[in-house]
Design a protein around this motif. Sequence first.
Motif, short mmCIF file in Angstrom:
data_model
loop_
_atom_site.label_atom_id
_atom_site.label_comp_id
_atom_site.label_asym_id
_atom_site.label_seq_id
_atom_site.Cartn_x
_atom_site.Cartn_y
_atom_site.Cartn_z
N ASP A 130 0.83 -1.21 0.00
CA ASP A 130 0.00 0.00 0.00
C ASP A 130 0.86 1.25 0.00
N ARG B 88 -3.98 6.53 -1.96
CA ARG B 88 -3.92 5.47 -2.97
C ARG B 88 -5.31 5.05 -3.42
N THR C 127 2.56 2.95 -6.62
CA THR C 127 2.37 2.82 -5.17
C THR C 127 2.95 4.06 -4.49
#
Length: 224
Positions: free
Chosen positions: A46, A119, A73
């Motif tokens: 993540d 994200r 990422t």
Amino acid sequence: MRILMVEDEVGLADSLRRGLGAEGHWVDVVHDGHRGLESALSGAYDVIVLDVMLPGLSGYEICARLRRLGQWTPVLMLTAKDGEYDEAEGLDAGADDYLSKPFSFVVLLARLRALGRRRGAGTTTLQAGDLVLDIAGRLCRRGDQEIELTARELSVLRYLMASAGQAVAKRDILDEVWDSPAETDPNIVEVYVSSLRKKIDAPFGRHAIVTVHGTGYRLAPDGG
């Protein structure tokens, strides 16, 4: 969150790994640039915490290569360097944030949470098996059956689904969903998780939301 840490200071890396683990995050650590690039390209994380001064490849080089290869990422750069030109170089290489050593662990946690949220900001639909959450439409369904959820339940489920397969701490859910998390009893999360289970699991004979003792919860990637 699942975090990749690329840091050649073994003591610092181990300390951060233990601290982040205690907060409910899963942390993989590598100590050189080449292994860091290889791990980062897997797309399994993540957030990437990336030191600048590394053996083999520098953090700047790793970040620039990731971006050229289409790997987006979020990257938080850590460095002993300080100054606007160093920060500009990291951001120009494609980093999302920058933190100079020494730094506060509390600030690091806050920066990581912000990057984790960023994200998923562009995602409009989340899915785990036949469990689907339409974020824009604020709709949830199992297969063809729509499930009515409150706004808070939707927000909690969104966070769990965005982290599907990973253990999520109660405190992280509070920080993400509640307006005043510091003033809120973490046990309120249990109330909403229980309510979600009654709506998205029990009527369908499923067990999507799993309790991770000592940490919080995990949503099964296959929807239970």
